[in-house]
Design a protein around this motif. Structure first.
Motif, PDB file in Angstrom:
ATOM      1  N   VAL A 204      45.738  23.614  40.122  1.00 19.16           N
ATOM      2  CA  VAL A 204      45.072  24.880  40.435  1.00 19.16           C
ATOM      3  C   VAL A 204      45.510  25.359  41.813  1.00 19.16           C
ATOM      4  O   VAL A 204      45.894  26.523  41.995  1.00 19.16           O
ATOM      5  CB  VAL A 204      43.529  24.738  40.363  1.00 19.16           C
ATOM      6  N   LYS A 205      45.475  24.474  42.793  1.00 21.18           N
ATOM      7  CA  LYS A 205      45.876  24.846  44.151  1.00 21.18           C
ATOM      8  C   LYS A 205      47.340  25.296  44.195  1.00 21.18           C
ATOM      9  O   LYS A 205      47.691  26.245  44.906  1.00 21.18           O
ATOM     10  CB  LYS A 205      45.651  23.680  45.105  1.00 21.18           C
ATOM     11  N   GLN A 206      48.206  24.626  43.434  1.00 19.80           N
ATOM     12  CA  GLN A 206      49.629  24.988  43.421  1.00 19.80           C
ATOM     13  C   GLN A 206      49.861  26.362  42.802  1.00 19.80           C
ATOM     14  O   GLN A 206      50.665  27.148  43.304  1.00 19.80           O
ATOM     15  CB  GLN A 206      50.437  23.922  42.684  1.00 19.80           C
TER      16      GLN A 206
ATOM     17  N   LYS B 183      27.617  27.106  43.684  1.00 21.52           N
ATOM     18  CA  LYS B 183      28.551  26.008  43.972  1.00 21.52           C
ATOM     19  C   LYS B 183      29.908  26.258  43.300  1.00 21.52           C
ATOM     20  O   LYS B 183      30.962  26.073  43.922  1.00 21.52           O
ATOM     21  CB  LYS B 183      27.950  24.691  43.479  1.00 21.52           C
ATOM     22  N   ARG B 184      29.888  26.674  42.048  1.00 25.12           N
ATOM     23  CA  ARG B 184      31.143  26.936  41.337  1.00 25.12           C
ATOM     24  C   ARG B 184      31.899  28.103  41.961  1.00 25.12           C
ATOM     25  O   ARG B 184      33.119  28.023  42.159  1.00 25.12           O
ATOM     26  CB  ARG B 184      30.870  27.210  39.852  1.00 25.12           C
ATOM     27  N   LEU B 185      31.203  29.186  42.278  1.00 29.37           N
ATOM     28  CA  LEU B 185      31.854  30.325  42.920  1.00 29.37           C
ATOM     29  C   LEU B 185      32.419  29.933  44.285  1.00 29.37           C
ATOM     30  O   LEU B 185      33.536  30.328  44.645  1.00 29.37           O
ATOM     31  CB  LEU B 185      30.869  31.494  43.060  1.00 29.37           C
ATOM     32  N   THR B 186      31.677  29.141  45.022  1.00 28.92           N
ATOM     33  CA  THR B 186      32.129  28.670  46.330  1.00 28.92           C
ATOM     34  C   THR B 186      33.377  27.810  46.200  1.00 28.92           C
ATOM     35  O   THR B 186      34.324  27.945  46.991  1.00 28.92           O
ATOM     36  CB  THR B 186      31.002  27.888  47.034  1.00 28.92           C
TER      37      THR B 186
ATOM     38  N   ASP C  73      37.011  28.218  47.957  1.00 26.36           N
ATOM     39  CA  ASP C  73      37.597  27.089  48.678  1.00 26.36           C
ATOM     40  C   ASP C  73      38.998  26.752  48.169  1.00 26.36           C
ATOM     41  O   ASP C  73      39.827  26.252  48.922  1.00 26.36           O
ATOM     42  CB  ASP C  73      36.707  25.849  48.574  1.00 26.36           C
ATOM     43  N   TYR C  74      39.262  27.031  46.900  1.00 27.71           N
ATOM     44  CA  TYR C  74      40.579  26.766  46.307  1.00 27.71           C
ATOM     45  C   TYR C  74      41.556  27.917  46.514  1.00 27.71           C
ATOM     46  O   TYR C  74      42.665  27.884  46.026  1.00 27.71           O
ATOM     47  CB  TYR C  74      40.430  26.458  44.822  1.00 27.71           C
ATOM     48  N   GLY C  75      41.121  28.970  47.223  1.00 29.41           N
ATOM     49  CA  GLY C  75      42.033  30.051  47.572  1.00 29.41           C
ATOM     50  C   GLY C  75      41.919  31.301  46.730  1.00 29.41           C
ATOM     51  O   GLY C  75      42.745  32.208  46.855  1.00 29.41           O
ATOM     52  N   ALA C  76      40.905  31.385  45.877  1.00 30.68           N
ATOM     53  CA  ALA C  76      40.744  32.583  45.052  1.00 30.68           C
ATOM     54  C   ALA C  76      40.520  33.811  45.925  1.00 30.68           C
ATOM     55  O   ALA C  76      39.817  33.748  46.935  1.00 30.68           O
ATOM     56  CB  ALA C  76      39.561  32.411  44.104  1.00 30.68           C
ATOM     57  N   ASP C  77      41.122  34.909  45.526  1.00 29.11           N
ATOM     58  CA  ASP C  77      40.868  36.185  46.181  1.00 29.11           C
ATOM     59  C   ASP C  77      39.562  36.787  45.677  1.00 29.11           C
ATOM     60  O   ASP C  77      38.894  37.527  46.391  1.00 29.11           O
ATOM     61  CB  ASP C  77      42.025  37.149  45.923  1.00 29.11           C
ATOM     62  N   VAL C  78      39.233  36.467  44.435  1.00 30.57           N
ATOM     63  CA  VAL C  78      37.989  36.890  43.801  1.00 30.57           C
ATOM     64  C   VAL C  78      37.504  35.714  42.950  1.00 30.57           C
ATOM     65  O   VAL C  78      38.299  35.096  42.238  1.00 30.57           O
ATOM     66  CB  VAL C  78      38.196  38.126  42.891  1.00 30.57           C
TER      67      VAL C  78
END
Length: 184
Positions: free
Chosen positions: A57-59, A89-92, A96-101
């Protein structure tokens, strides 16, 4: 003759079976599909399902950002509505994983479930640095698609033709309703 040119952003989504789609893909297959879309320059925004291999996911988020592609990270719960704290928690974790939204869709079993989702949306709007998209699905959840902006959801989804999720509203109906409910 005058022409107006509109740039309409394209969001590319492949929903796996686990998240409510039609096809089960391994993580390898899922991320290969995402890479192909990015490498081909086929999209402006990419929906990335949060609950796959964390490193992958991060990649893919990093690869999307290298291609100047917006990442909408998502999670869908077609069985229930988690508690407020779990939704936040899930949205956060998506941010934290870099989502723009960060995006979450849940299935309400009661009116209280819809209120749970809207409460979590309001908390996320107040605490997260990135925009969120949330919705309750099905008939009970339609109100969240219409009034989400009031609680902090930055976007809604409409159908053009067949619905891709329970409770989606036809575009011609949703446009007018959203305009009526728009915050000034």
């Amino acid at each position: 003759m005058n022409f107006t040119i509109y740039h309409i952003a394209l969001l590319t989504t492949f929903r796996t079976k686990v998240e409510g789609g039609e096809l089960a893909l391994s993580d390898t297959e899922y991320f290969k599909l995402c890479e192909t879309v990015l490498d081909g320059g086929f999209t402006d925004a990419l929906d990335v399902e949060r609950y796959h291999d964390e490193q992958a996911v991060k990649q893919i988020v990093a690869a999307a950002h290298e291609h100047q592609v917006v990442v909408i990270m998502s999670n869908h719960d077609f069985d229930k509505t988690p508690a407020v704290a779990e939704i936040v928690k899930r949205l956060t974790s998506m941010v934290d994983y870099g989502a723009d939204v960060a995006k979450m869709a849940v299935m309400p079993q009661s009116v209280e479930d819809v209120l749970t989702l809207l409460t979590a949306t309001n908390i996320a709007r107040q605490t997260l640095p990135q925009p969120v998209i949330t919705m309750s699905m099905g008939d009970l959840g339609k109100v969240s698609r219409l009034a989400g902006e009031v609680f902090g959801s930055c976007l809604s989804f409409a159908t053009v033709g067949a619905a891709s999720a329970p409770g989606q509203i036809a575009l011609e109906n949703l446009r007018a309703e959203l305009e009526d409910l728009k915050l000034n």
